[in-house]
Design a protein around this motif. Structure first.
Motif, PDB file in Angstrom:
ATOM      1  N   UNK A  54       4.307   4.510  16.036  1.00 28.84           N
ATOM      2  CA  UNK A  54       2.953   3.992  16.207  1.00 28.84           C
ATOM      3  C   UNK A  54       2.465   3.288  14.946  1.00 28.84           C
ATOM      4  N   UNK A  55       2.714   3.901  13.792  1.00 31.77           N
ATOM      5  CA  UNK A  55       2.304   3.294  12.523  1.00 31.77           C
ATOM      6  C   UNK A  55       3.025   1.971  12.322  1.00 31.77           C
ATOM      7  N   UNK A  56       4.346   1.981  12.494  1.00 34.90           N
ATOM      8  CA  UNK A  56       5.152   0.774  12.296  1.00 34.90           C
ATOM      9  C   UNK A  56       4.703  -0.352  13.227  1.00 34.90           C
ATOM     10  N   UNK A  57       4.568  -0.052  14.506  1.00 36.18           N
ATOM     11  CA  UNK A  57       4.180  -1.073  15.482  1.00 36.18           C
ATOM     12  C   UNK A  57       2.792  -1.630  15.183  1.00 36.18           C
ATOM     13  N   UNK A  58       1.862  -0.755  14.848  1.00 38.56           N
ATOM     14  CA  UNK A  58       0.495  -1.193  14.559  1.00 38.56           C
ATOM     15  C   UNK A  58       0.467  -2.073  13.317  1.00 38.56           C
ATOM     16  N   UNK A  59       1.212  -1.685  12.267  1.00 33.33           N
ATOM     17  CA  UNK A  59       1.234  -2.470  11.034  1.00 33.33           C
ATOM     18  C   UNK A  59       1.826  -3.852  11.266  1.00 33.33           C
ATOM     19  N   UNK A  65       0.842  -1.191   0.000  1.00 32.92           N
ATOM     20  CA  UNK A  65       0.000   0.000   0.000  1.00 32.92           C
ATOM     21  C   UNK A  65       0.873   1.235   0.000  1.00 32.92           C
ATOM     22  N   UNK A  66       0.482   2.206  -0.810  1.00 30.91           N
ATOM     23  CA  UNK A  66       0.987   3.565  -0.688  1.00 30.91           C
ATOM     24  C   UNK A  66      -0.156   4.343  -0.052  1.00 30.91           C
ATOM     25  N   UNK A  67       0.155   5.019   1.039  1.00 30.82           N
ATOM     26  CA  UNK A  67      -0.880   5.665   1.835  1.00 30.82           C
ATOM     27  C   UNK A  67      -0.464   7.095   2.183  1.00 30.82           C
ATOM     28  N   UNK A  68      -1.426   7.987   2.124  1.00 31.27           N
ATOM     29  CA  UNK A  68      -1.271   9.299   2.738  1.00 31.27           C
ATOM     30  C   UNK A  68      -2.076   9.214   4.016  1.00 31.27           C
ATOM     31  N   UNK A  69      -1.424   9.487   5.137  1.00 34.02           N
ATOM     32  CA  UNK A  69      -2.099   9.374   6.432  1.00 34.02           C
ATOM     33  C   UNK A  69      -1.766  10.594   7.272  1.00 34.02           C
ATOM     34  N   UNK A  70      -2.748  11.066   8.015  1.00 30.85           N
ATOM     35  CA  UNK A  70      -2.575  12.268   8.818  1.00 30.85           C
ATOM     36  C   UNK A  70      -2.400  11.916  10.281  1.00 30.85           C
ATOM     37  N   UNK A  71      -1.510  12.641  10.937  1.00 28.87           N
ATOM     38  CA  UNK A  71      -1.403  12.544  12.396  1.00 28.87           C
ATOM     39  C   UNK A  71      -2.192  13.719  12.961  1.00 28.87           C
ATOM     40  N   UNK A  72      -3.372  13.459  13.489  1.00 28.26           N
ATOM     41  CA  UNK A  72      -4.261  14.541  13.903  1.00 28.26           C
ATOM     42  C   UNK A  72      -3.922  15.187  15.248  1.00 28.26           C
ATOM     43  N   UNK A  73      -2.920  14.648  15.945  1.00 20.57           N
ATOM     44  CA  UNK A  73      -2.564  15.178  17.265  1.00 20.57           C
ATOM     45  C   UNK A  73      -1.124  15.651  17.285  1.00 20.57           C
ATOM     46  N   UNK A 125       0.722  16.409  19.772  1.00 21.25           N
ATOM     47  CA  UNK A 125       1.511  15.802  20.841  1.00 21.25           C
ATOM     48  C   UNK A 125       2.047  14.418  20.472  1.00 21.25           C
ATOM     49  N   UNK A 126       1.540  13.811  19.403  1.00 15.67           N
ATOM     50  CA  UNK A 126       2.010  12.481  18.995  1.00 15.67           C
ATOM     51  C   UNK A 126       2.846  12.495  17.712  1.00 15.67           C
ATOM     52  N   UNK A 127       3.093  13.655  17.141  1.00 14.36           N
ATOM     53  CA  UNK A 127       3.792  13.705  15.861  1.00 14.36           C
ATOM     54  C   UNK A 127       5.209  13.135  15.936  1.00 14.36           C
ATOM     55  N   UNK A 128       5.900  13.329  17.039  1.00 11.65           N
ATOM     56  CA  UNK A 128       7.267  12.805  17.142  1.00 11.65           C
ATOM     57  C   UNK A 128       7.292  11.277  17.228  1.00 11.65           C
TER      58      UNK A 128
END
Length: 166
Positions: A115-120, A97-105, A107-110
């Motif tokens: 989070x993405x890697x671990x969840x995937x 998958x090629x994905x555009x994904x937004x980090x809406x917070x 405080x979690x951008x760093x």
């Protein structure tokens, strides 16, 4: 579908997939295992990935990531992280998958990439070849909407998992 129709689909998708209202867009590539052994009585057989299983796997990823980032509203009200997914592969090329994904917070951008890697990697079909680039722009939308590596261009956008609210 002829070339003119395909170009028209591409232009419409690029116009539809606007991200100017996003907080912190990330360009993400997630690869998938192509098969895995499944116990079948006395022996194991191989289960192979197809586009349906890939979409279901991405949907699970999206739900879990949304829950991690948005908390209870993800479950209670169906809130989801903005996500624009396009699948490529098949025909002897690894599904990804090629994905555009937004980090809406903010405080979690760093920690967003982790989070993405671990969840995937916790999904059933998640493979460890992952690329995450912060500060993505419309150039990524143009790249993921290219014609190459899509057996059927009109089916490449994973619409059941597409989520881009205003």
């Amino acid at each position: 579908m002829n070339r003119t129709q395909t170009l028209s689909h591409q232009a419409a998708f690029r116009e539809f997939a606007r991200i100017d209202h996003w907080h912190a867009p990330h360009a993400v590539t997630l690869t998938m295992k192509q098969g895995m052994p499944v116990a079948n009585g006395y022996r194991s057989t191989m289960a192979y990935l197809d586009e349906g299983k890939a979409s279901q796997n991405l949907g699970h990823f999206h739900s879990v990531l949304s829950r991690k980032l948005l908390g209870k509203p993800a479950d209670r009200y169906g809130k989801r992280v903005p996500l624009i997914p396009v699948i490529e592969g098949g025909n002897d090329k690894r599904f990804h998958y090629h994905i555009m994904i937004d980090c809406p917070r903010a405080d979690l951008q760093s920690d967003f990439s982790n989070l993405v890697r671990d969840t995937w990697l916790r999904t059933q079909w998640g493979h460890d070849q992952i690329d995450i680039q912060p500060q993505a722009d419309i150039g990524w939308i143009n790249y993921i909407s290219k014609f190459r590596d899509k057996p059927n261009y009109s089916d490449a956008v994973d619409w059941p998992n597409y989520h881009n609210p205003d």
